[in-house]
Design a protein around this motif. Structure first.
Motif, PDB file in Angstrom:
ATOM      1  N   LEU A 200    -129.204   2.657  96.858  1.00  0.00           N
ATOM      2  CA  LEU A 200    -128.683   3.215  98.110  1.00  0.00           C
ATOM      3  C   LEU A 200    -129.812   3.575  99.063  1.00  0.00           C
ATOM      4  O   LEU A 200    -129.710   3.359 100.276  1.00  0.00           O
ATOM      5  N   ILE A 201    -130.884   4.112  98.536  1.00  0.00           N
ATOM      6  CA  ILE A 201    -132.016   4.523  99.363  1.00  0.00           C
ATOM      7  C   ILE A 201    -132.524   3.363 100.219  1.00  0.00           C
ATOM      8  O   ILE A 201    -132.951   3.547 101.363  1.00  0.00           O
ATOM      9  N   CYS A 202    -132.450   2.152  99.677  1.00  0.00           N
ATOM     10  CA  CYS A 202    -132.931   0.968 100.407  1.00  0.00           C
ATOM     11  C   CYS A 202    -132.011   0.648 101.586  1.00  0.00           C
ATOM     12  O   CYS A 202    -132.479   0.355 102.692  1.00  0.00           O
ATOM     13  N   GLY A 203    -130.710   0.708 101.349  1.00  0.00           N
ATOM     14  CA  GLY A 203    -129.763   0.448 102.419  1.00  0.00           C
ATOM     15  C   GLY A 203    -129.870   1.478 103.531  1.00  0.00           C
ATOM     16  O   GLY A 203    -129.802   1.140 104.723  1.00  0.00           O
ATOM     17  N   LEU A 204    -130.063   2.742 103.156  1.00  0.00           N
ATOM     18  CA  LEU A 204    -130.214   3.798 104.159  1.00  0.00           C
ATOM     19  C   LEU A 204    -131.481   3.581 104.980  1.00  0.00           C
ATOM     20  O   LEU A 204    -131.495   3.796 106.200  1.00  0.00           O
ATOM     21  N   ILE A 226    -129.300  12.214  98.352  1.00  0.00           N
ATOM     22  CA  ILE A 226    -130.119  11.092  98.834  1.00  0.00           C
ATOM     23  C   ILE A 226    -129.934  10.947 100.346  1.00  0.00           C
ATOM     24  O   ILE A 226    -130.908  10.830 101.104  1.00  0.00           O
ATOM     25  N   MET A 227    -128.677  10.982 100.780  1.00  0.00           N
ATOM     26  CA  MET A 227    -128.391  10.831 102.207  1.00  0.00           C
ATOM     27  C   MET A 227    -129.004  11.953 103.027  1.00  0.00           C
ATOM     28  O   MET A 227    -129.601  11.719 104.079  1.00  0.00           O
ATOM     29  N   LYS A 228    -128.877  13.167 102.535  1.00  0.00           N
ATOM     30  CA  LYS A 228    -129.432  14.324 103.256  1.00  0.00           C
ATOM     31  C   LYS A 228    -130.957  14.212 103.350  1.00  0.00           C
ATOM     32  O   LYS A 228    -131.543  14.438 104.411  1.00  0.00           O
ATOM     33  N   ALA A 229    -131.594  13.862 102.231  1.00  0.00           N
ATOM     34  CA  ALA A 229    -133.051  13.750 102.220  1.00  0.00           C
ATOM     35  C   ALA A 229    -133.524  12.655 103.172  1.00  0.00           C
ATOM     36  O   ALA A 229    -134.516  12.820 103.896  1.00  0.00           O
ATOM     37  N   MET A 230    -132.813  11.538 103.204  1.00  0.00           N
ATOM     38  CA  MET A 230    -133.206  10.455 104.100  1.00  0.00           C
ATOM     39  C   MET A 230    -133.021  10.852 105.559  1.00  0.00           C
ATOM     40  O   MET A 230    -133.846  10.514 106.420  1.00  0.00           O
TER      41      MET A 230
END
Length: 303
Positions: A200-204, A226-230
């Protein structure tokens, strides 16, 4: 399209609860929906791969969707997967989804007799999308399961000319170059829903803002982190949370993958989803004990 706003956050690909005899355990969906609503999940993708759609009858798929729409009570979006190798069945399921109050529809490519060109894929999907013309339609791209590896960007560009409600793609593939191309196609004209939980991190990083995944059902807090950190530019923390996801995915692969292993995890956290339908083999007691031990070993708590 009525009430259409782009998806954001997590969309859980739901499991289909089953009784010991293999019948659908519809009553569990109410409890399941409570769990989804409490986990901060934005929507559900019903009767997709995780939901064992190829093992369900058309009538079962309709009833499962109806139960989810009622149980959601407007707290999260309900997207109906209407894919089938039979175009007429897909059209019927799409029309039913629109009549039943689904928020959107999606369809995987036919995979027995495969489309050999983007033109074929557009022609297959046109009546399916038209049957729910007021709802956003998503192409569910999953080459690993379908064997269909046509250009997604070409499908989006050419398909939009003939499928007015084509909103985007559920991109379940690890070709990140193509994914990035789709995200930025025509100045971001299409939604690209990230499909592989473990990256997911890659897509974000490429610009995705929503994902559809099976492990979101029991690991939502990790992905929300993960979303919040990104969003905050904290790549170090995002990596740590993504590695937590990877450790869980490694375990479910050991037990047969996201459908079989994931369904067993749902049972362990108290959402009685039962076993999968054959040909996916049921879990035995020793396997459940081993799974529980492996999850404890990586600190899994099922949030």
């Amino acid at each position: 399209m009525k009430n259409y706003q782009r998806l954001q956050g997590l969309v859980a690909a739901t499991f289909t609860p089953m009784l010991p005899d293999g019948d659908i355990h519809y009553a569990v969906i109410d409890q399941y929906a409570q769990h989804i609503a409490g986990a901060g999940i934005s929507g559900v993708f019903v009767c997709g791969t995780t939901g064992e759609f190829t093992s369900l009858t058309t009538e079962e798929r309709k009833l499962i969707l109806e139960h989810w729409i009622r149980a959601a009570e407007g707290r999260f979006k309900v997207i109906a997967h209407v894919g089938s190798d039979n175009q007429r069945e897909s059209v019927e399921l799409s029309r039913h989804a629109a009549e039943s109050g689904a928020w959107g529809v999606g369809s995987i490519a036919p995979s027995f007799f495969k489309p050999s060109s983007v033109r074929d894929l557009i022609d297959f999907f046109k009546p399916v999308a038209a049957a729910a013309a007021e709802l956003p339609f998503y192409y569910y791209n999953m080459p690993a399961m379908t064997g269909v590896s046509l250009s997604v960007a070409q499908f989006l560009q050419e398909g939009k000319q003939e499928i007015p409600n084509l909103a985007g793609v559920k991109y379940t593939h690890n070709n990140l170059m193509e994914m990035g191309d789709c995200i930025h196609l025509d100045n971001g004209a299409f939604e690209v829903l990230h499909g592989y939980d473990e990256i997911l991190i890659c897509g974000l990083a490429l610009g995705a803002v929503a994902g559809v995944g099976s492990t979101y059902n029991y690991l939502a807090s990790v992905y929300l982190n993960i979303m919040k950190a990104m969003e905050e530019g904290d790549l170090v923390s995002a990596r740590v949370f993504q590695m937590q996801s990877i450790e869980v995915v490694k375990v479910i692969i050991k037990y047969g993958g996201g459908v079989r292993g994931g369904k067993a995890i749902m049972n362990l956290i108290g959402i009685e989803c039962g076993e999968c339908r054959l040909p996916i083999a049921p879990f035995g007691k020793e396997e459940y004990d081993s799974l529980r031990k492996d999850l404890e070993g990586i600190g899994f708590r099922g949030k």
